[in-house]
Design a protein around this motif. Structure first.
Motif, PDB file in Angstrom:
ATOM      1  N   LEU A  61       0.846  -1.196   0.000  1.00 25.63           N
ATOM      2  CA  LEU A  61       0.000   0.000   0.000  1.00 25.63           C
ATOM      3  C   LEU A  61       0.882   1.247   0.000  1.00 25.63           C
ATOM      4  CD1 LEU A  61      -3.042   0.710   0.110  1.00 25.63           C
ATOM      5  CD2 LEU A  61      -2.826   0.820   2.595  1.00 25.63           C
ATOM      6  N   TYR A  66       0.023   5.225  -0.976  1.00 26.65           N
ATOM      7  CA  TYR A  66      -1.018   5.511   0.010  1.00 26.65           C
ATOM      8  C   TYR A  66      -0.467   5.295   1.413  1.00 26.65           C
ATOM      9  CZ  TYR A  66      -4.303   5.636  -3.855  1.00 26.65           C
ATOM     10  OH  TYR A  66      -4.957   5.977  -5.013  1.00 26.65           O
ATOM     11  N   TYR A  71      -4.975   4.892   5.651  1.00 27.85           N
ATOM     12  CA  TYR A  71      -5.916   4.124   4.846  1.00 27.85           C
ATOM     13  C   TYR A  71      -6.025   2.639   5.194  1.00 27.85           C
ATOM     14  CZ  TYR A  71      -5.879   8.208   1.761  1.00 27.85           C
ATOM     15  OH  TYR A  71      -6.000   9.475   1.262  1.00 27.85           O
ATOM     16  N   TYR A  72      -5.073   2.082   5.910  1.00 34.77           N
ATOM     17  CA  TYR A  72      -5.057   0.639   6.134  1.00 34.77           C
ATOM     18  C   TYR A  72      -6.087   0.218   7.180  1.00 34.77           C
ATOM     19  CZ  TYR A  72      -3.261  -3.980   7.422  1.00 34.77           C
ATOM     20  OH  TYR A  72      -3.128  -5.319   7.683  1.00 34.77           O
ATOM     21  N   LEU A 239     -10.657   4.297  -0.039  1.00 42.30           N
ATOM     22  CA  LEU A 239      -9.434   4.818  -0.646  1.00 42.30           C
ATOM     23  C   LEU A 239      -9.767   5.676  -1.862  1.00 42.30           C
ATOM     24  CD1 LEU A 239      -7.636   1.382  -0.563  1.00 42.30           C
ATOM     25  CD2 LEU A 239      -6.778   3.366   0.654  1.00 42.30           C
ATOM     26  N   TYR A 265      -9.417  -1.769  -5.156  1.00 43.21           N
ATOM     27  CA  TYR A 265      -9.853  -0.604  -4.374  1.00 43.21           C
ATOM     28  C   TYR A 265      -9.330   0.703  -4.974  1.00 43.21           C
ATOM     29  CZ  TYR A 265     -11.947  -3.116  -0.440  1.00 43.21           C
ATOM     30  OH  TYR A 265     -12.769  -3.882   0.350  1.00 43.21           O
ATOM     31  N   LEU A 266      -8.131   0.650  -5.581  1.00 38.30           N
ATOM     32  CA  LEU A 266      -7.549   1.869  -6.144  1.00 38.30           C
ATOM     33  C   LEU A 266      -8.031   2.160  -7.557  1.00 38.30           C
ATOM     34  CD1 LEU A 266      -3.820   1.631  -4.937  1.00 38.30           C
ATOM     35  CD2 LEU A 266      -5.825   2.557  -3.769  1.00 38.30           C
ATOM     36  N   TYR A 404       5.148   5.817   1.404  1.00 34.74           N
ATOM     37  CA  TYR A 404       4.038   6.325   0.605  1.00 34.74           C
ATOM     38  C   TYR A 404       4.432   7.538  -0.238  1.00 34.74           C
ATOM     39  CZ  TYR A 404       3.247  10.093   4.016  1.00 34.74           C
ATOM     40  OH  TYR A 404       3.381  11.203   4.821  1.00 34.74           O
TER      41      TYR A 404
END
Length: 420
Positions: A61, A66, A71-72, A239, A265-266, A404
């Motif tokens: 991630l 990210y 976000y996790y 996300l 998700y992205l 990130y």
């Protein structure tokens, strides 16, 4: 300008006495990684933020741009997106390994790398037996999913099975004491919940132990998948899309549901590569071939290879060296040779986290990266290895970069090269 990020999962290591004080990466023949390091820029990256578990979920991630601290929510929900499990607001997705237990010990966290076809029959039997608990979803090989409808389950303390091989099962089951300053009422809820789910794990042996699939495996001298292990749970994450965040159309190439789930998700394209297994036998050349094709209508490709991590968990030095060499020769070599115009591309190579042979699990130590695009000034790193990059990093007084922030750095690096 287009971008390719090649991720060798768990690729870096510590010096080994079996290799006369070198690491598998140092020992491996990696002319293409060395080319990128020598002609590009190198540095150190903190892919796992302080205080977080050094999992591939958190680390990848980070690499994809990210901040995990923001976000996790857990590994399970990331994999859920990959295998088609739609989570409701109160659902919690657990990673569900098929494991081998023997005499009360966690003997094998992957049940001898059971095939997906075999696993499908076992997962079906689990759903028939335990439909009142929740729902099991088929993943790949030993990696599956269990969805439970109680948001409190996200607060339980769970343990990755690959960290506890050879350990007593009883010592590493789900625990209800993971919440910060829980009330006595909440503590009771969590303890009751952990007891219920631990009971499910033990009861799974009643279904799996004598299953025809496992009897065939035992007769063939293979480890049976005779129990499940629940871990890595969490609710659905929220996300922002990759294209919205970076104004680039991206894609992933991997054999691992976790990475595909992050991609889903992205809003990335998950490119299906026949023969991408997430193990030693993955089709390296196929990944490179499909990456070259995907670059025709995508701006950035993440190519993820699980094999070095699997070798690290198995403590297999030679297989780790071989996996690194295959990444170099069959992926980076093919990309460098066959990209339509190398001047229009930027390449990056890095691991997500270390998986040292001696301890057979992940660590959160910083990892070395190397990036290259024609036109950018090289920083005098001679080879791509833990030792060489660290030395260059220290000589140039660079700071360890937050994981990130790497992707934005890489994109800007490529754009600078393109303007020279």
């Amino acid at each position: 300008m287009k971008y390719v990020v090649v991720i060798g999962d768990g690729m870096v290591d510590e010096p080994l006495k079996e290799l006369n004080g070198e690491t598998p990466l140092q020992k491996a023949k990696t002319p293409h990684m060395d080319f990128i390091a020598k002609n590009g820029s190198c540095g150190m990256l903190q892919t796992v933020p302080q205080g977080m578990e050094p999992g591939s979920d958190v680390a990848n991630l980070s690499i994809m741009g990210y901040d995990p601290k923001k976000y996790y929510t857990g590994r399970g929900p990331l994999e859920a997106a990959s295998i088609g499990a739609t989570l409701k607001d109160d659902d919690v997705a657990f990673r569900c390994n098929l494991i081998t237990q023997k005499d009360g010990l966690l003997a094998d966290f992957n049940a001898g790398h059971i095939s997906t076809a075999e696993a499908a029959e076992l997962i079906e039997s689990l759903n028939q037996a335990f439909f009142r608990y929740g729902k099991f979803y088929l993943g790949t090989s030993y990696r599956h999913l269990f969805v439970y409808n109680d948001k409190n389950a996200a607060l339980l303390k769970s343990t990755p099975p690959h960290d506890e091989v050879g350990e007593p099962l009883q010592e590493h089951l789900l625990k209800g004491d993971n919440a910060l300053n829980p009330s006595s009422e909440n503590r009771d809820v969590l303890n009751n919940l952990s007891s219920k789910l631990n009971e499910l794990m033990y009861k799974s042996s009643d279904v799996l132990e004598n299953h025809p699939i496992n009897q065939k495996r035992i007769d063939s001298g293979k480890n049976p998948a005779n129990m499940i292990w629940l871990w890595g749970q969490g609710p659905k994450p929220h996300l922002p899309s990759f294209q919205e965040k970076y104004n680039l159309k991206g894609a992933t190439i991997t054999g691992v549901d976790l990475i595909k789930g992050i991609g889903t998700y992205l809003g990335l394209t998950n490119v299906n590569v026949p023969g991408a297994t997430g193990f030693y036998d993955t089709d390296y050349c196929g990944k490179a071939k499909h990456a070259l094709e995907a670059l025709e209508d995508h701006d950035l490709i993440f190519i993820h290879v699980e094999a070095p991590d699997e070798a690290g968990h198995a403590g297999d030095i030679q297989e780790k060296i071989s996996a690194i060499e295959r990444i170099d020769q069959r992926i980076l070599g093919k990309l460098i040779e066959e990209l339509p115009s190398i001047d229009d591309y930027a390449l990056a190579v890095l691991p997500d986290h270390p998986t040292p042979i001696d301890i057979r699990t992940h660590t959160s130590d910083p990892v070395p990266y190397a990036v290259y695009t024609p036109g950018c000034q090289a920083d005098a790193t001679e080879l791509y290895s833990e030792v060489s990059v660290r030395k260059s990093f220290e000589n140039n007084s660079k700071e360890i970069m937050d994981g990130y922030k790497f992707l934005e750095f890489f994109i800007n690096y490529g754009n600078k090269g393109n303007t020279r």
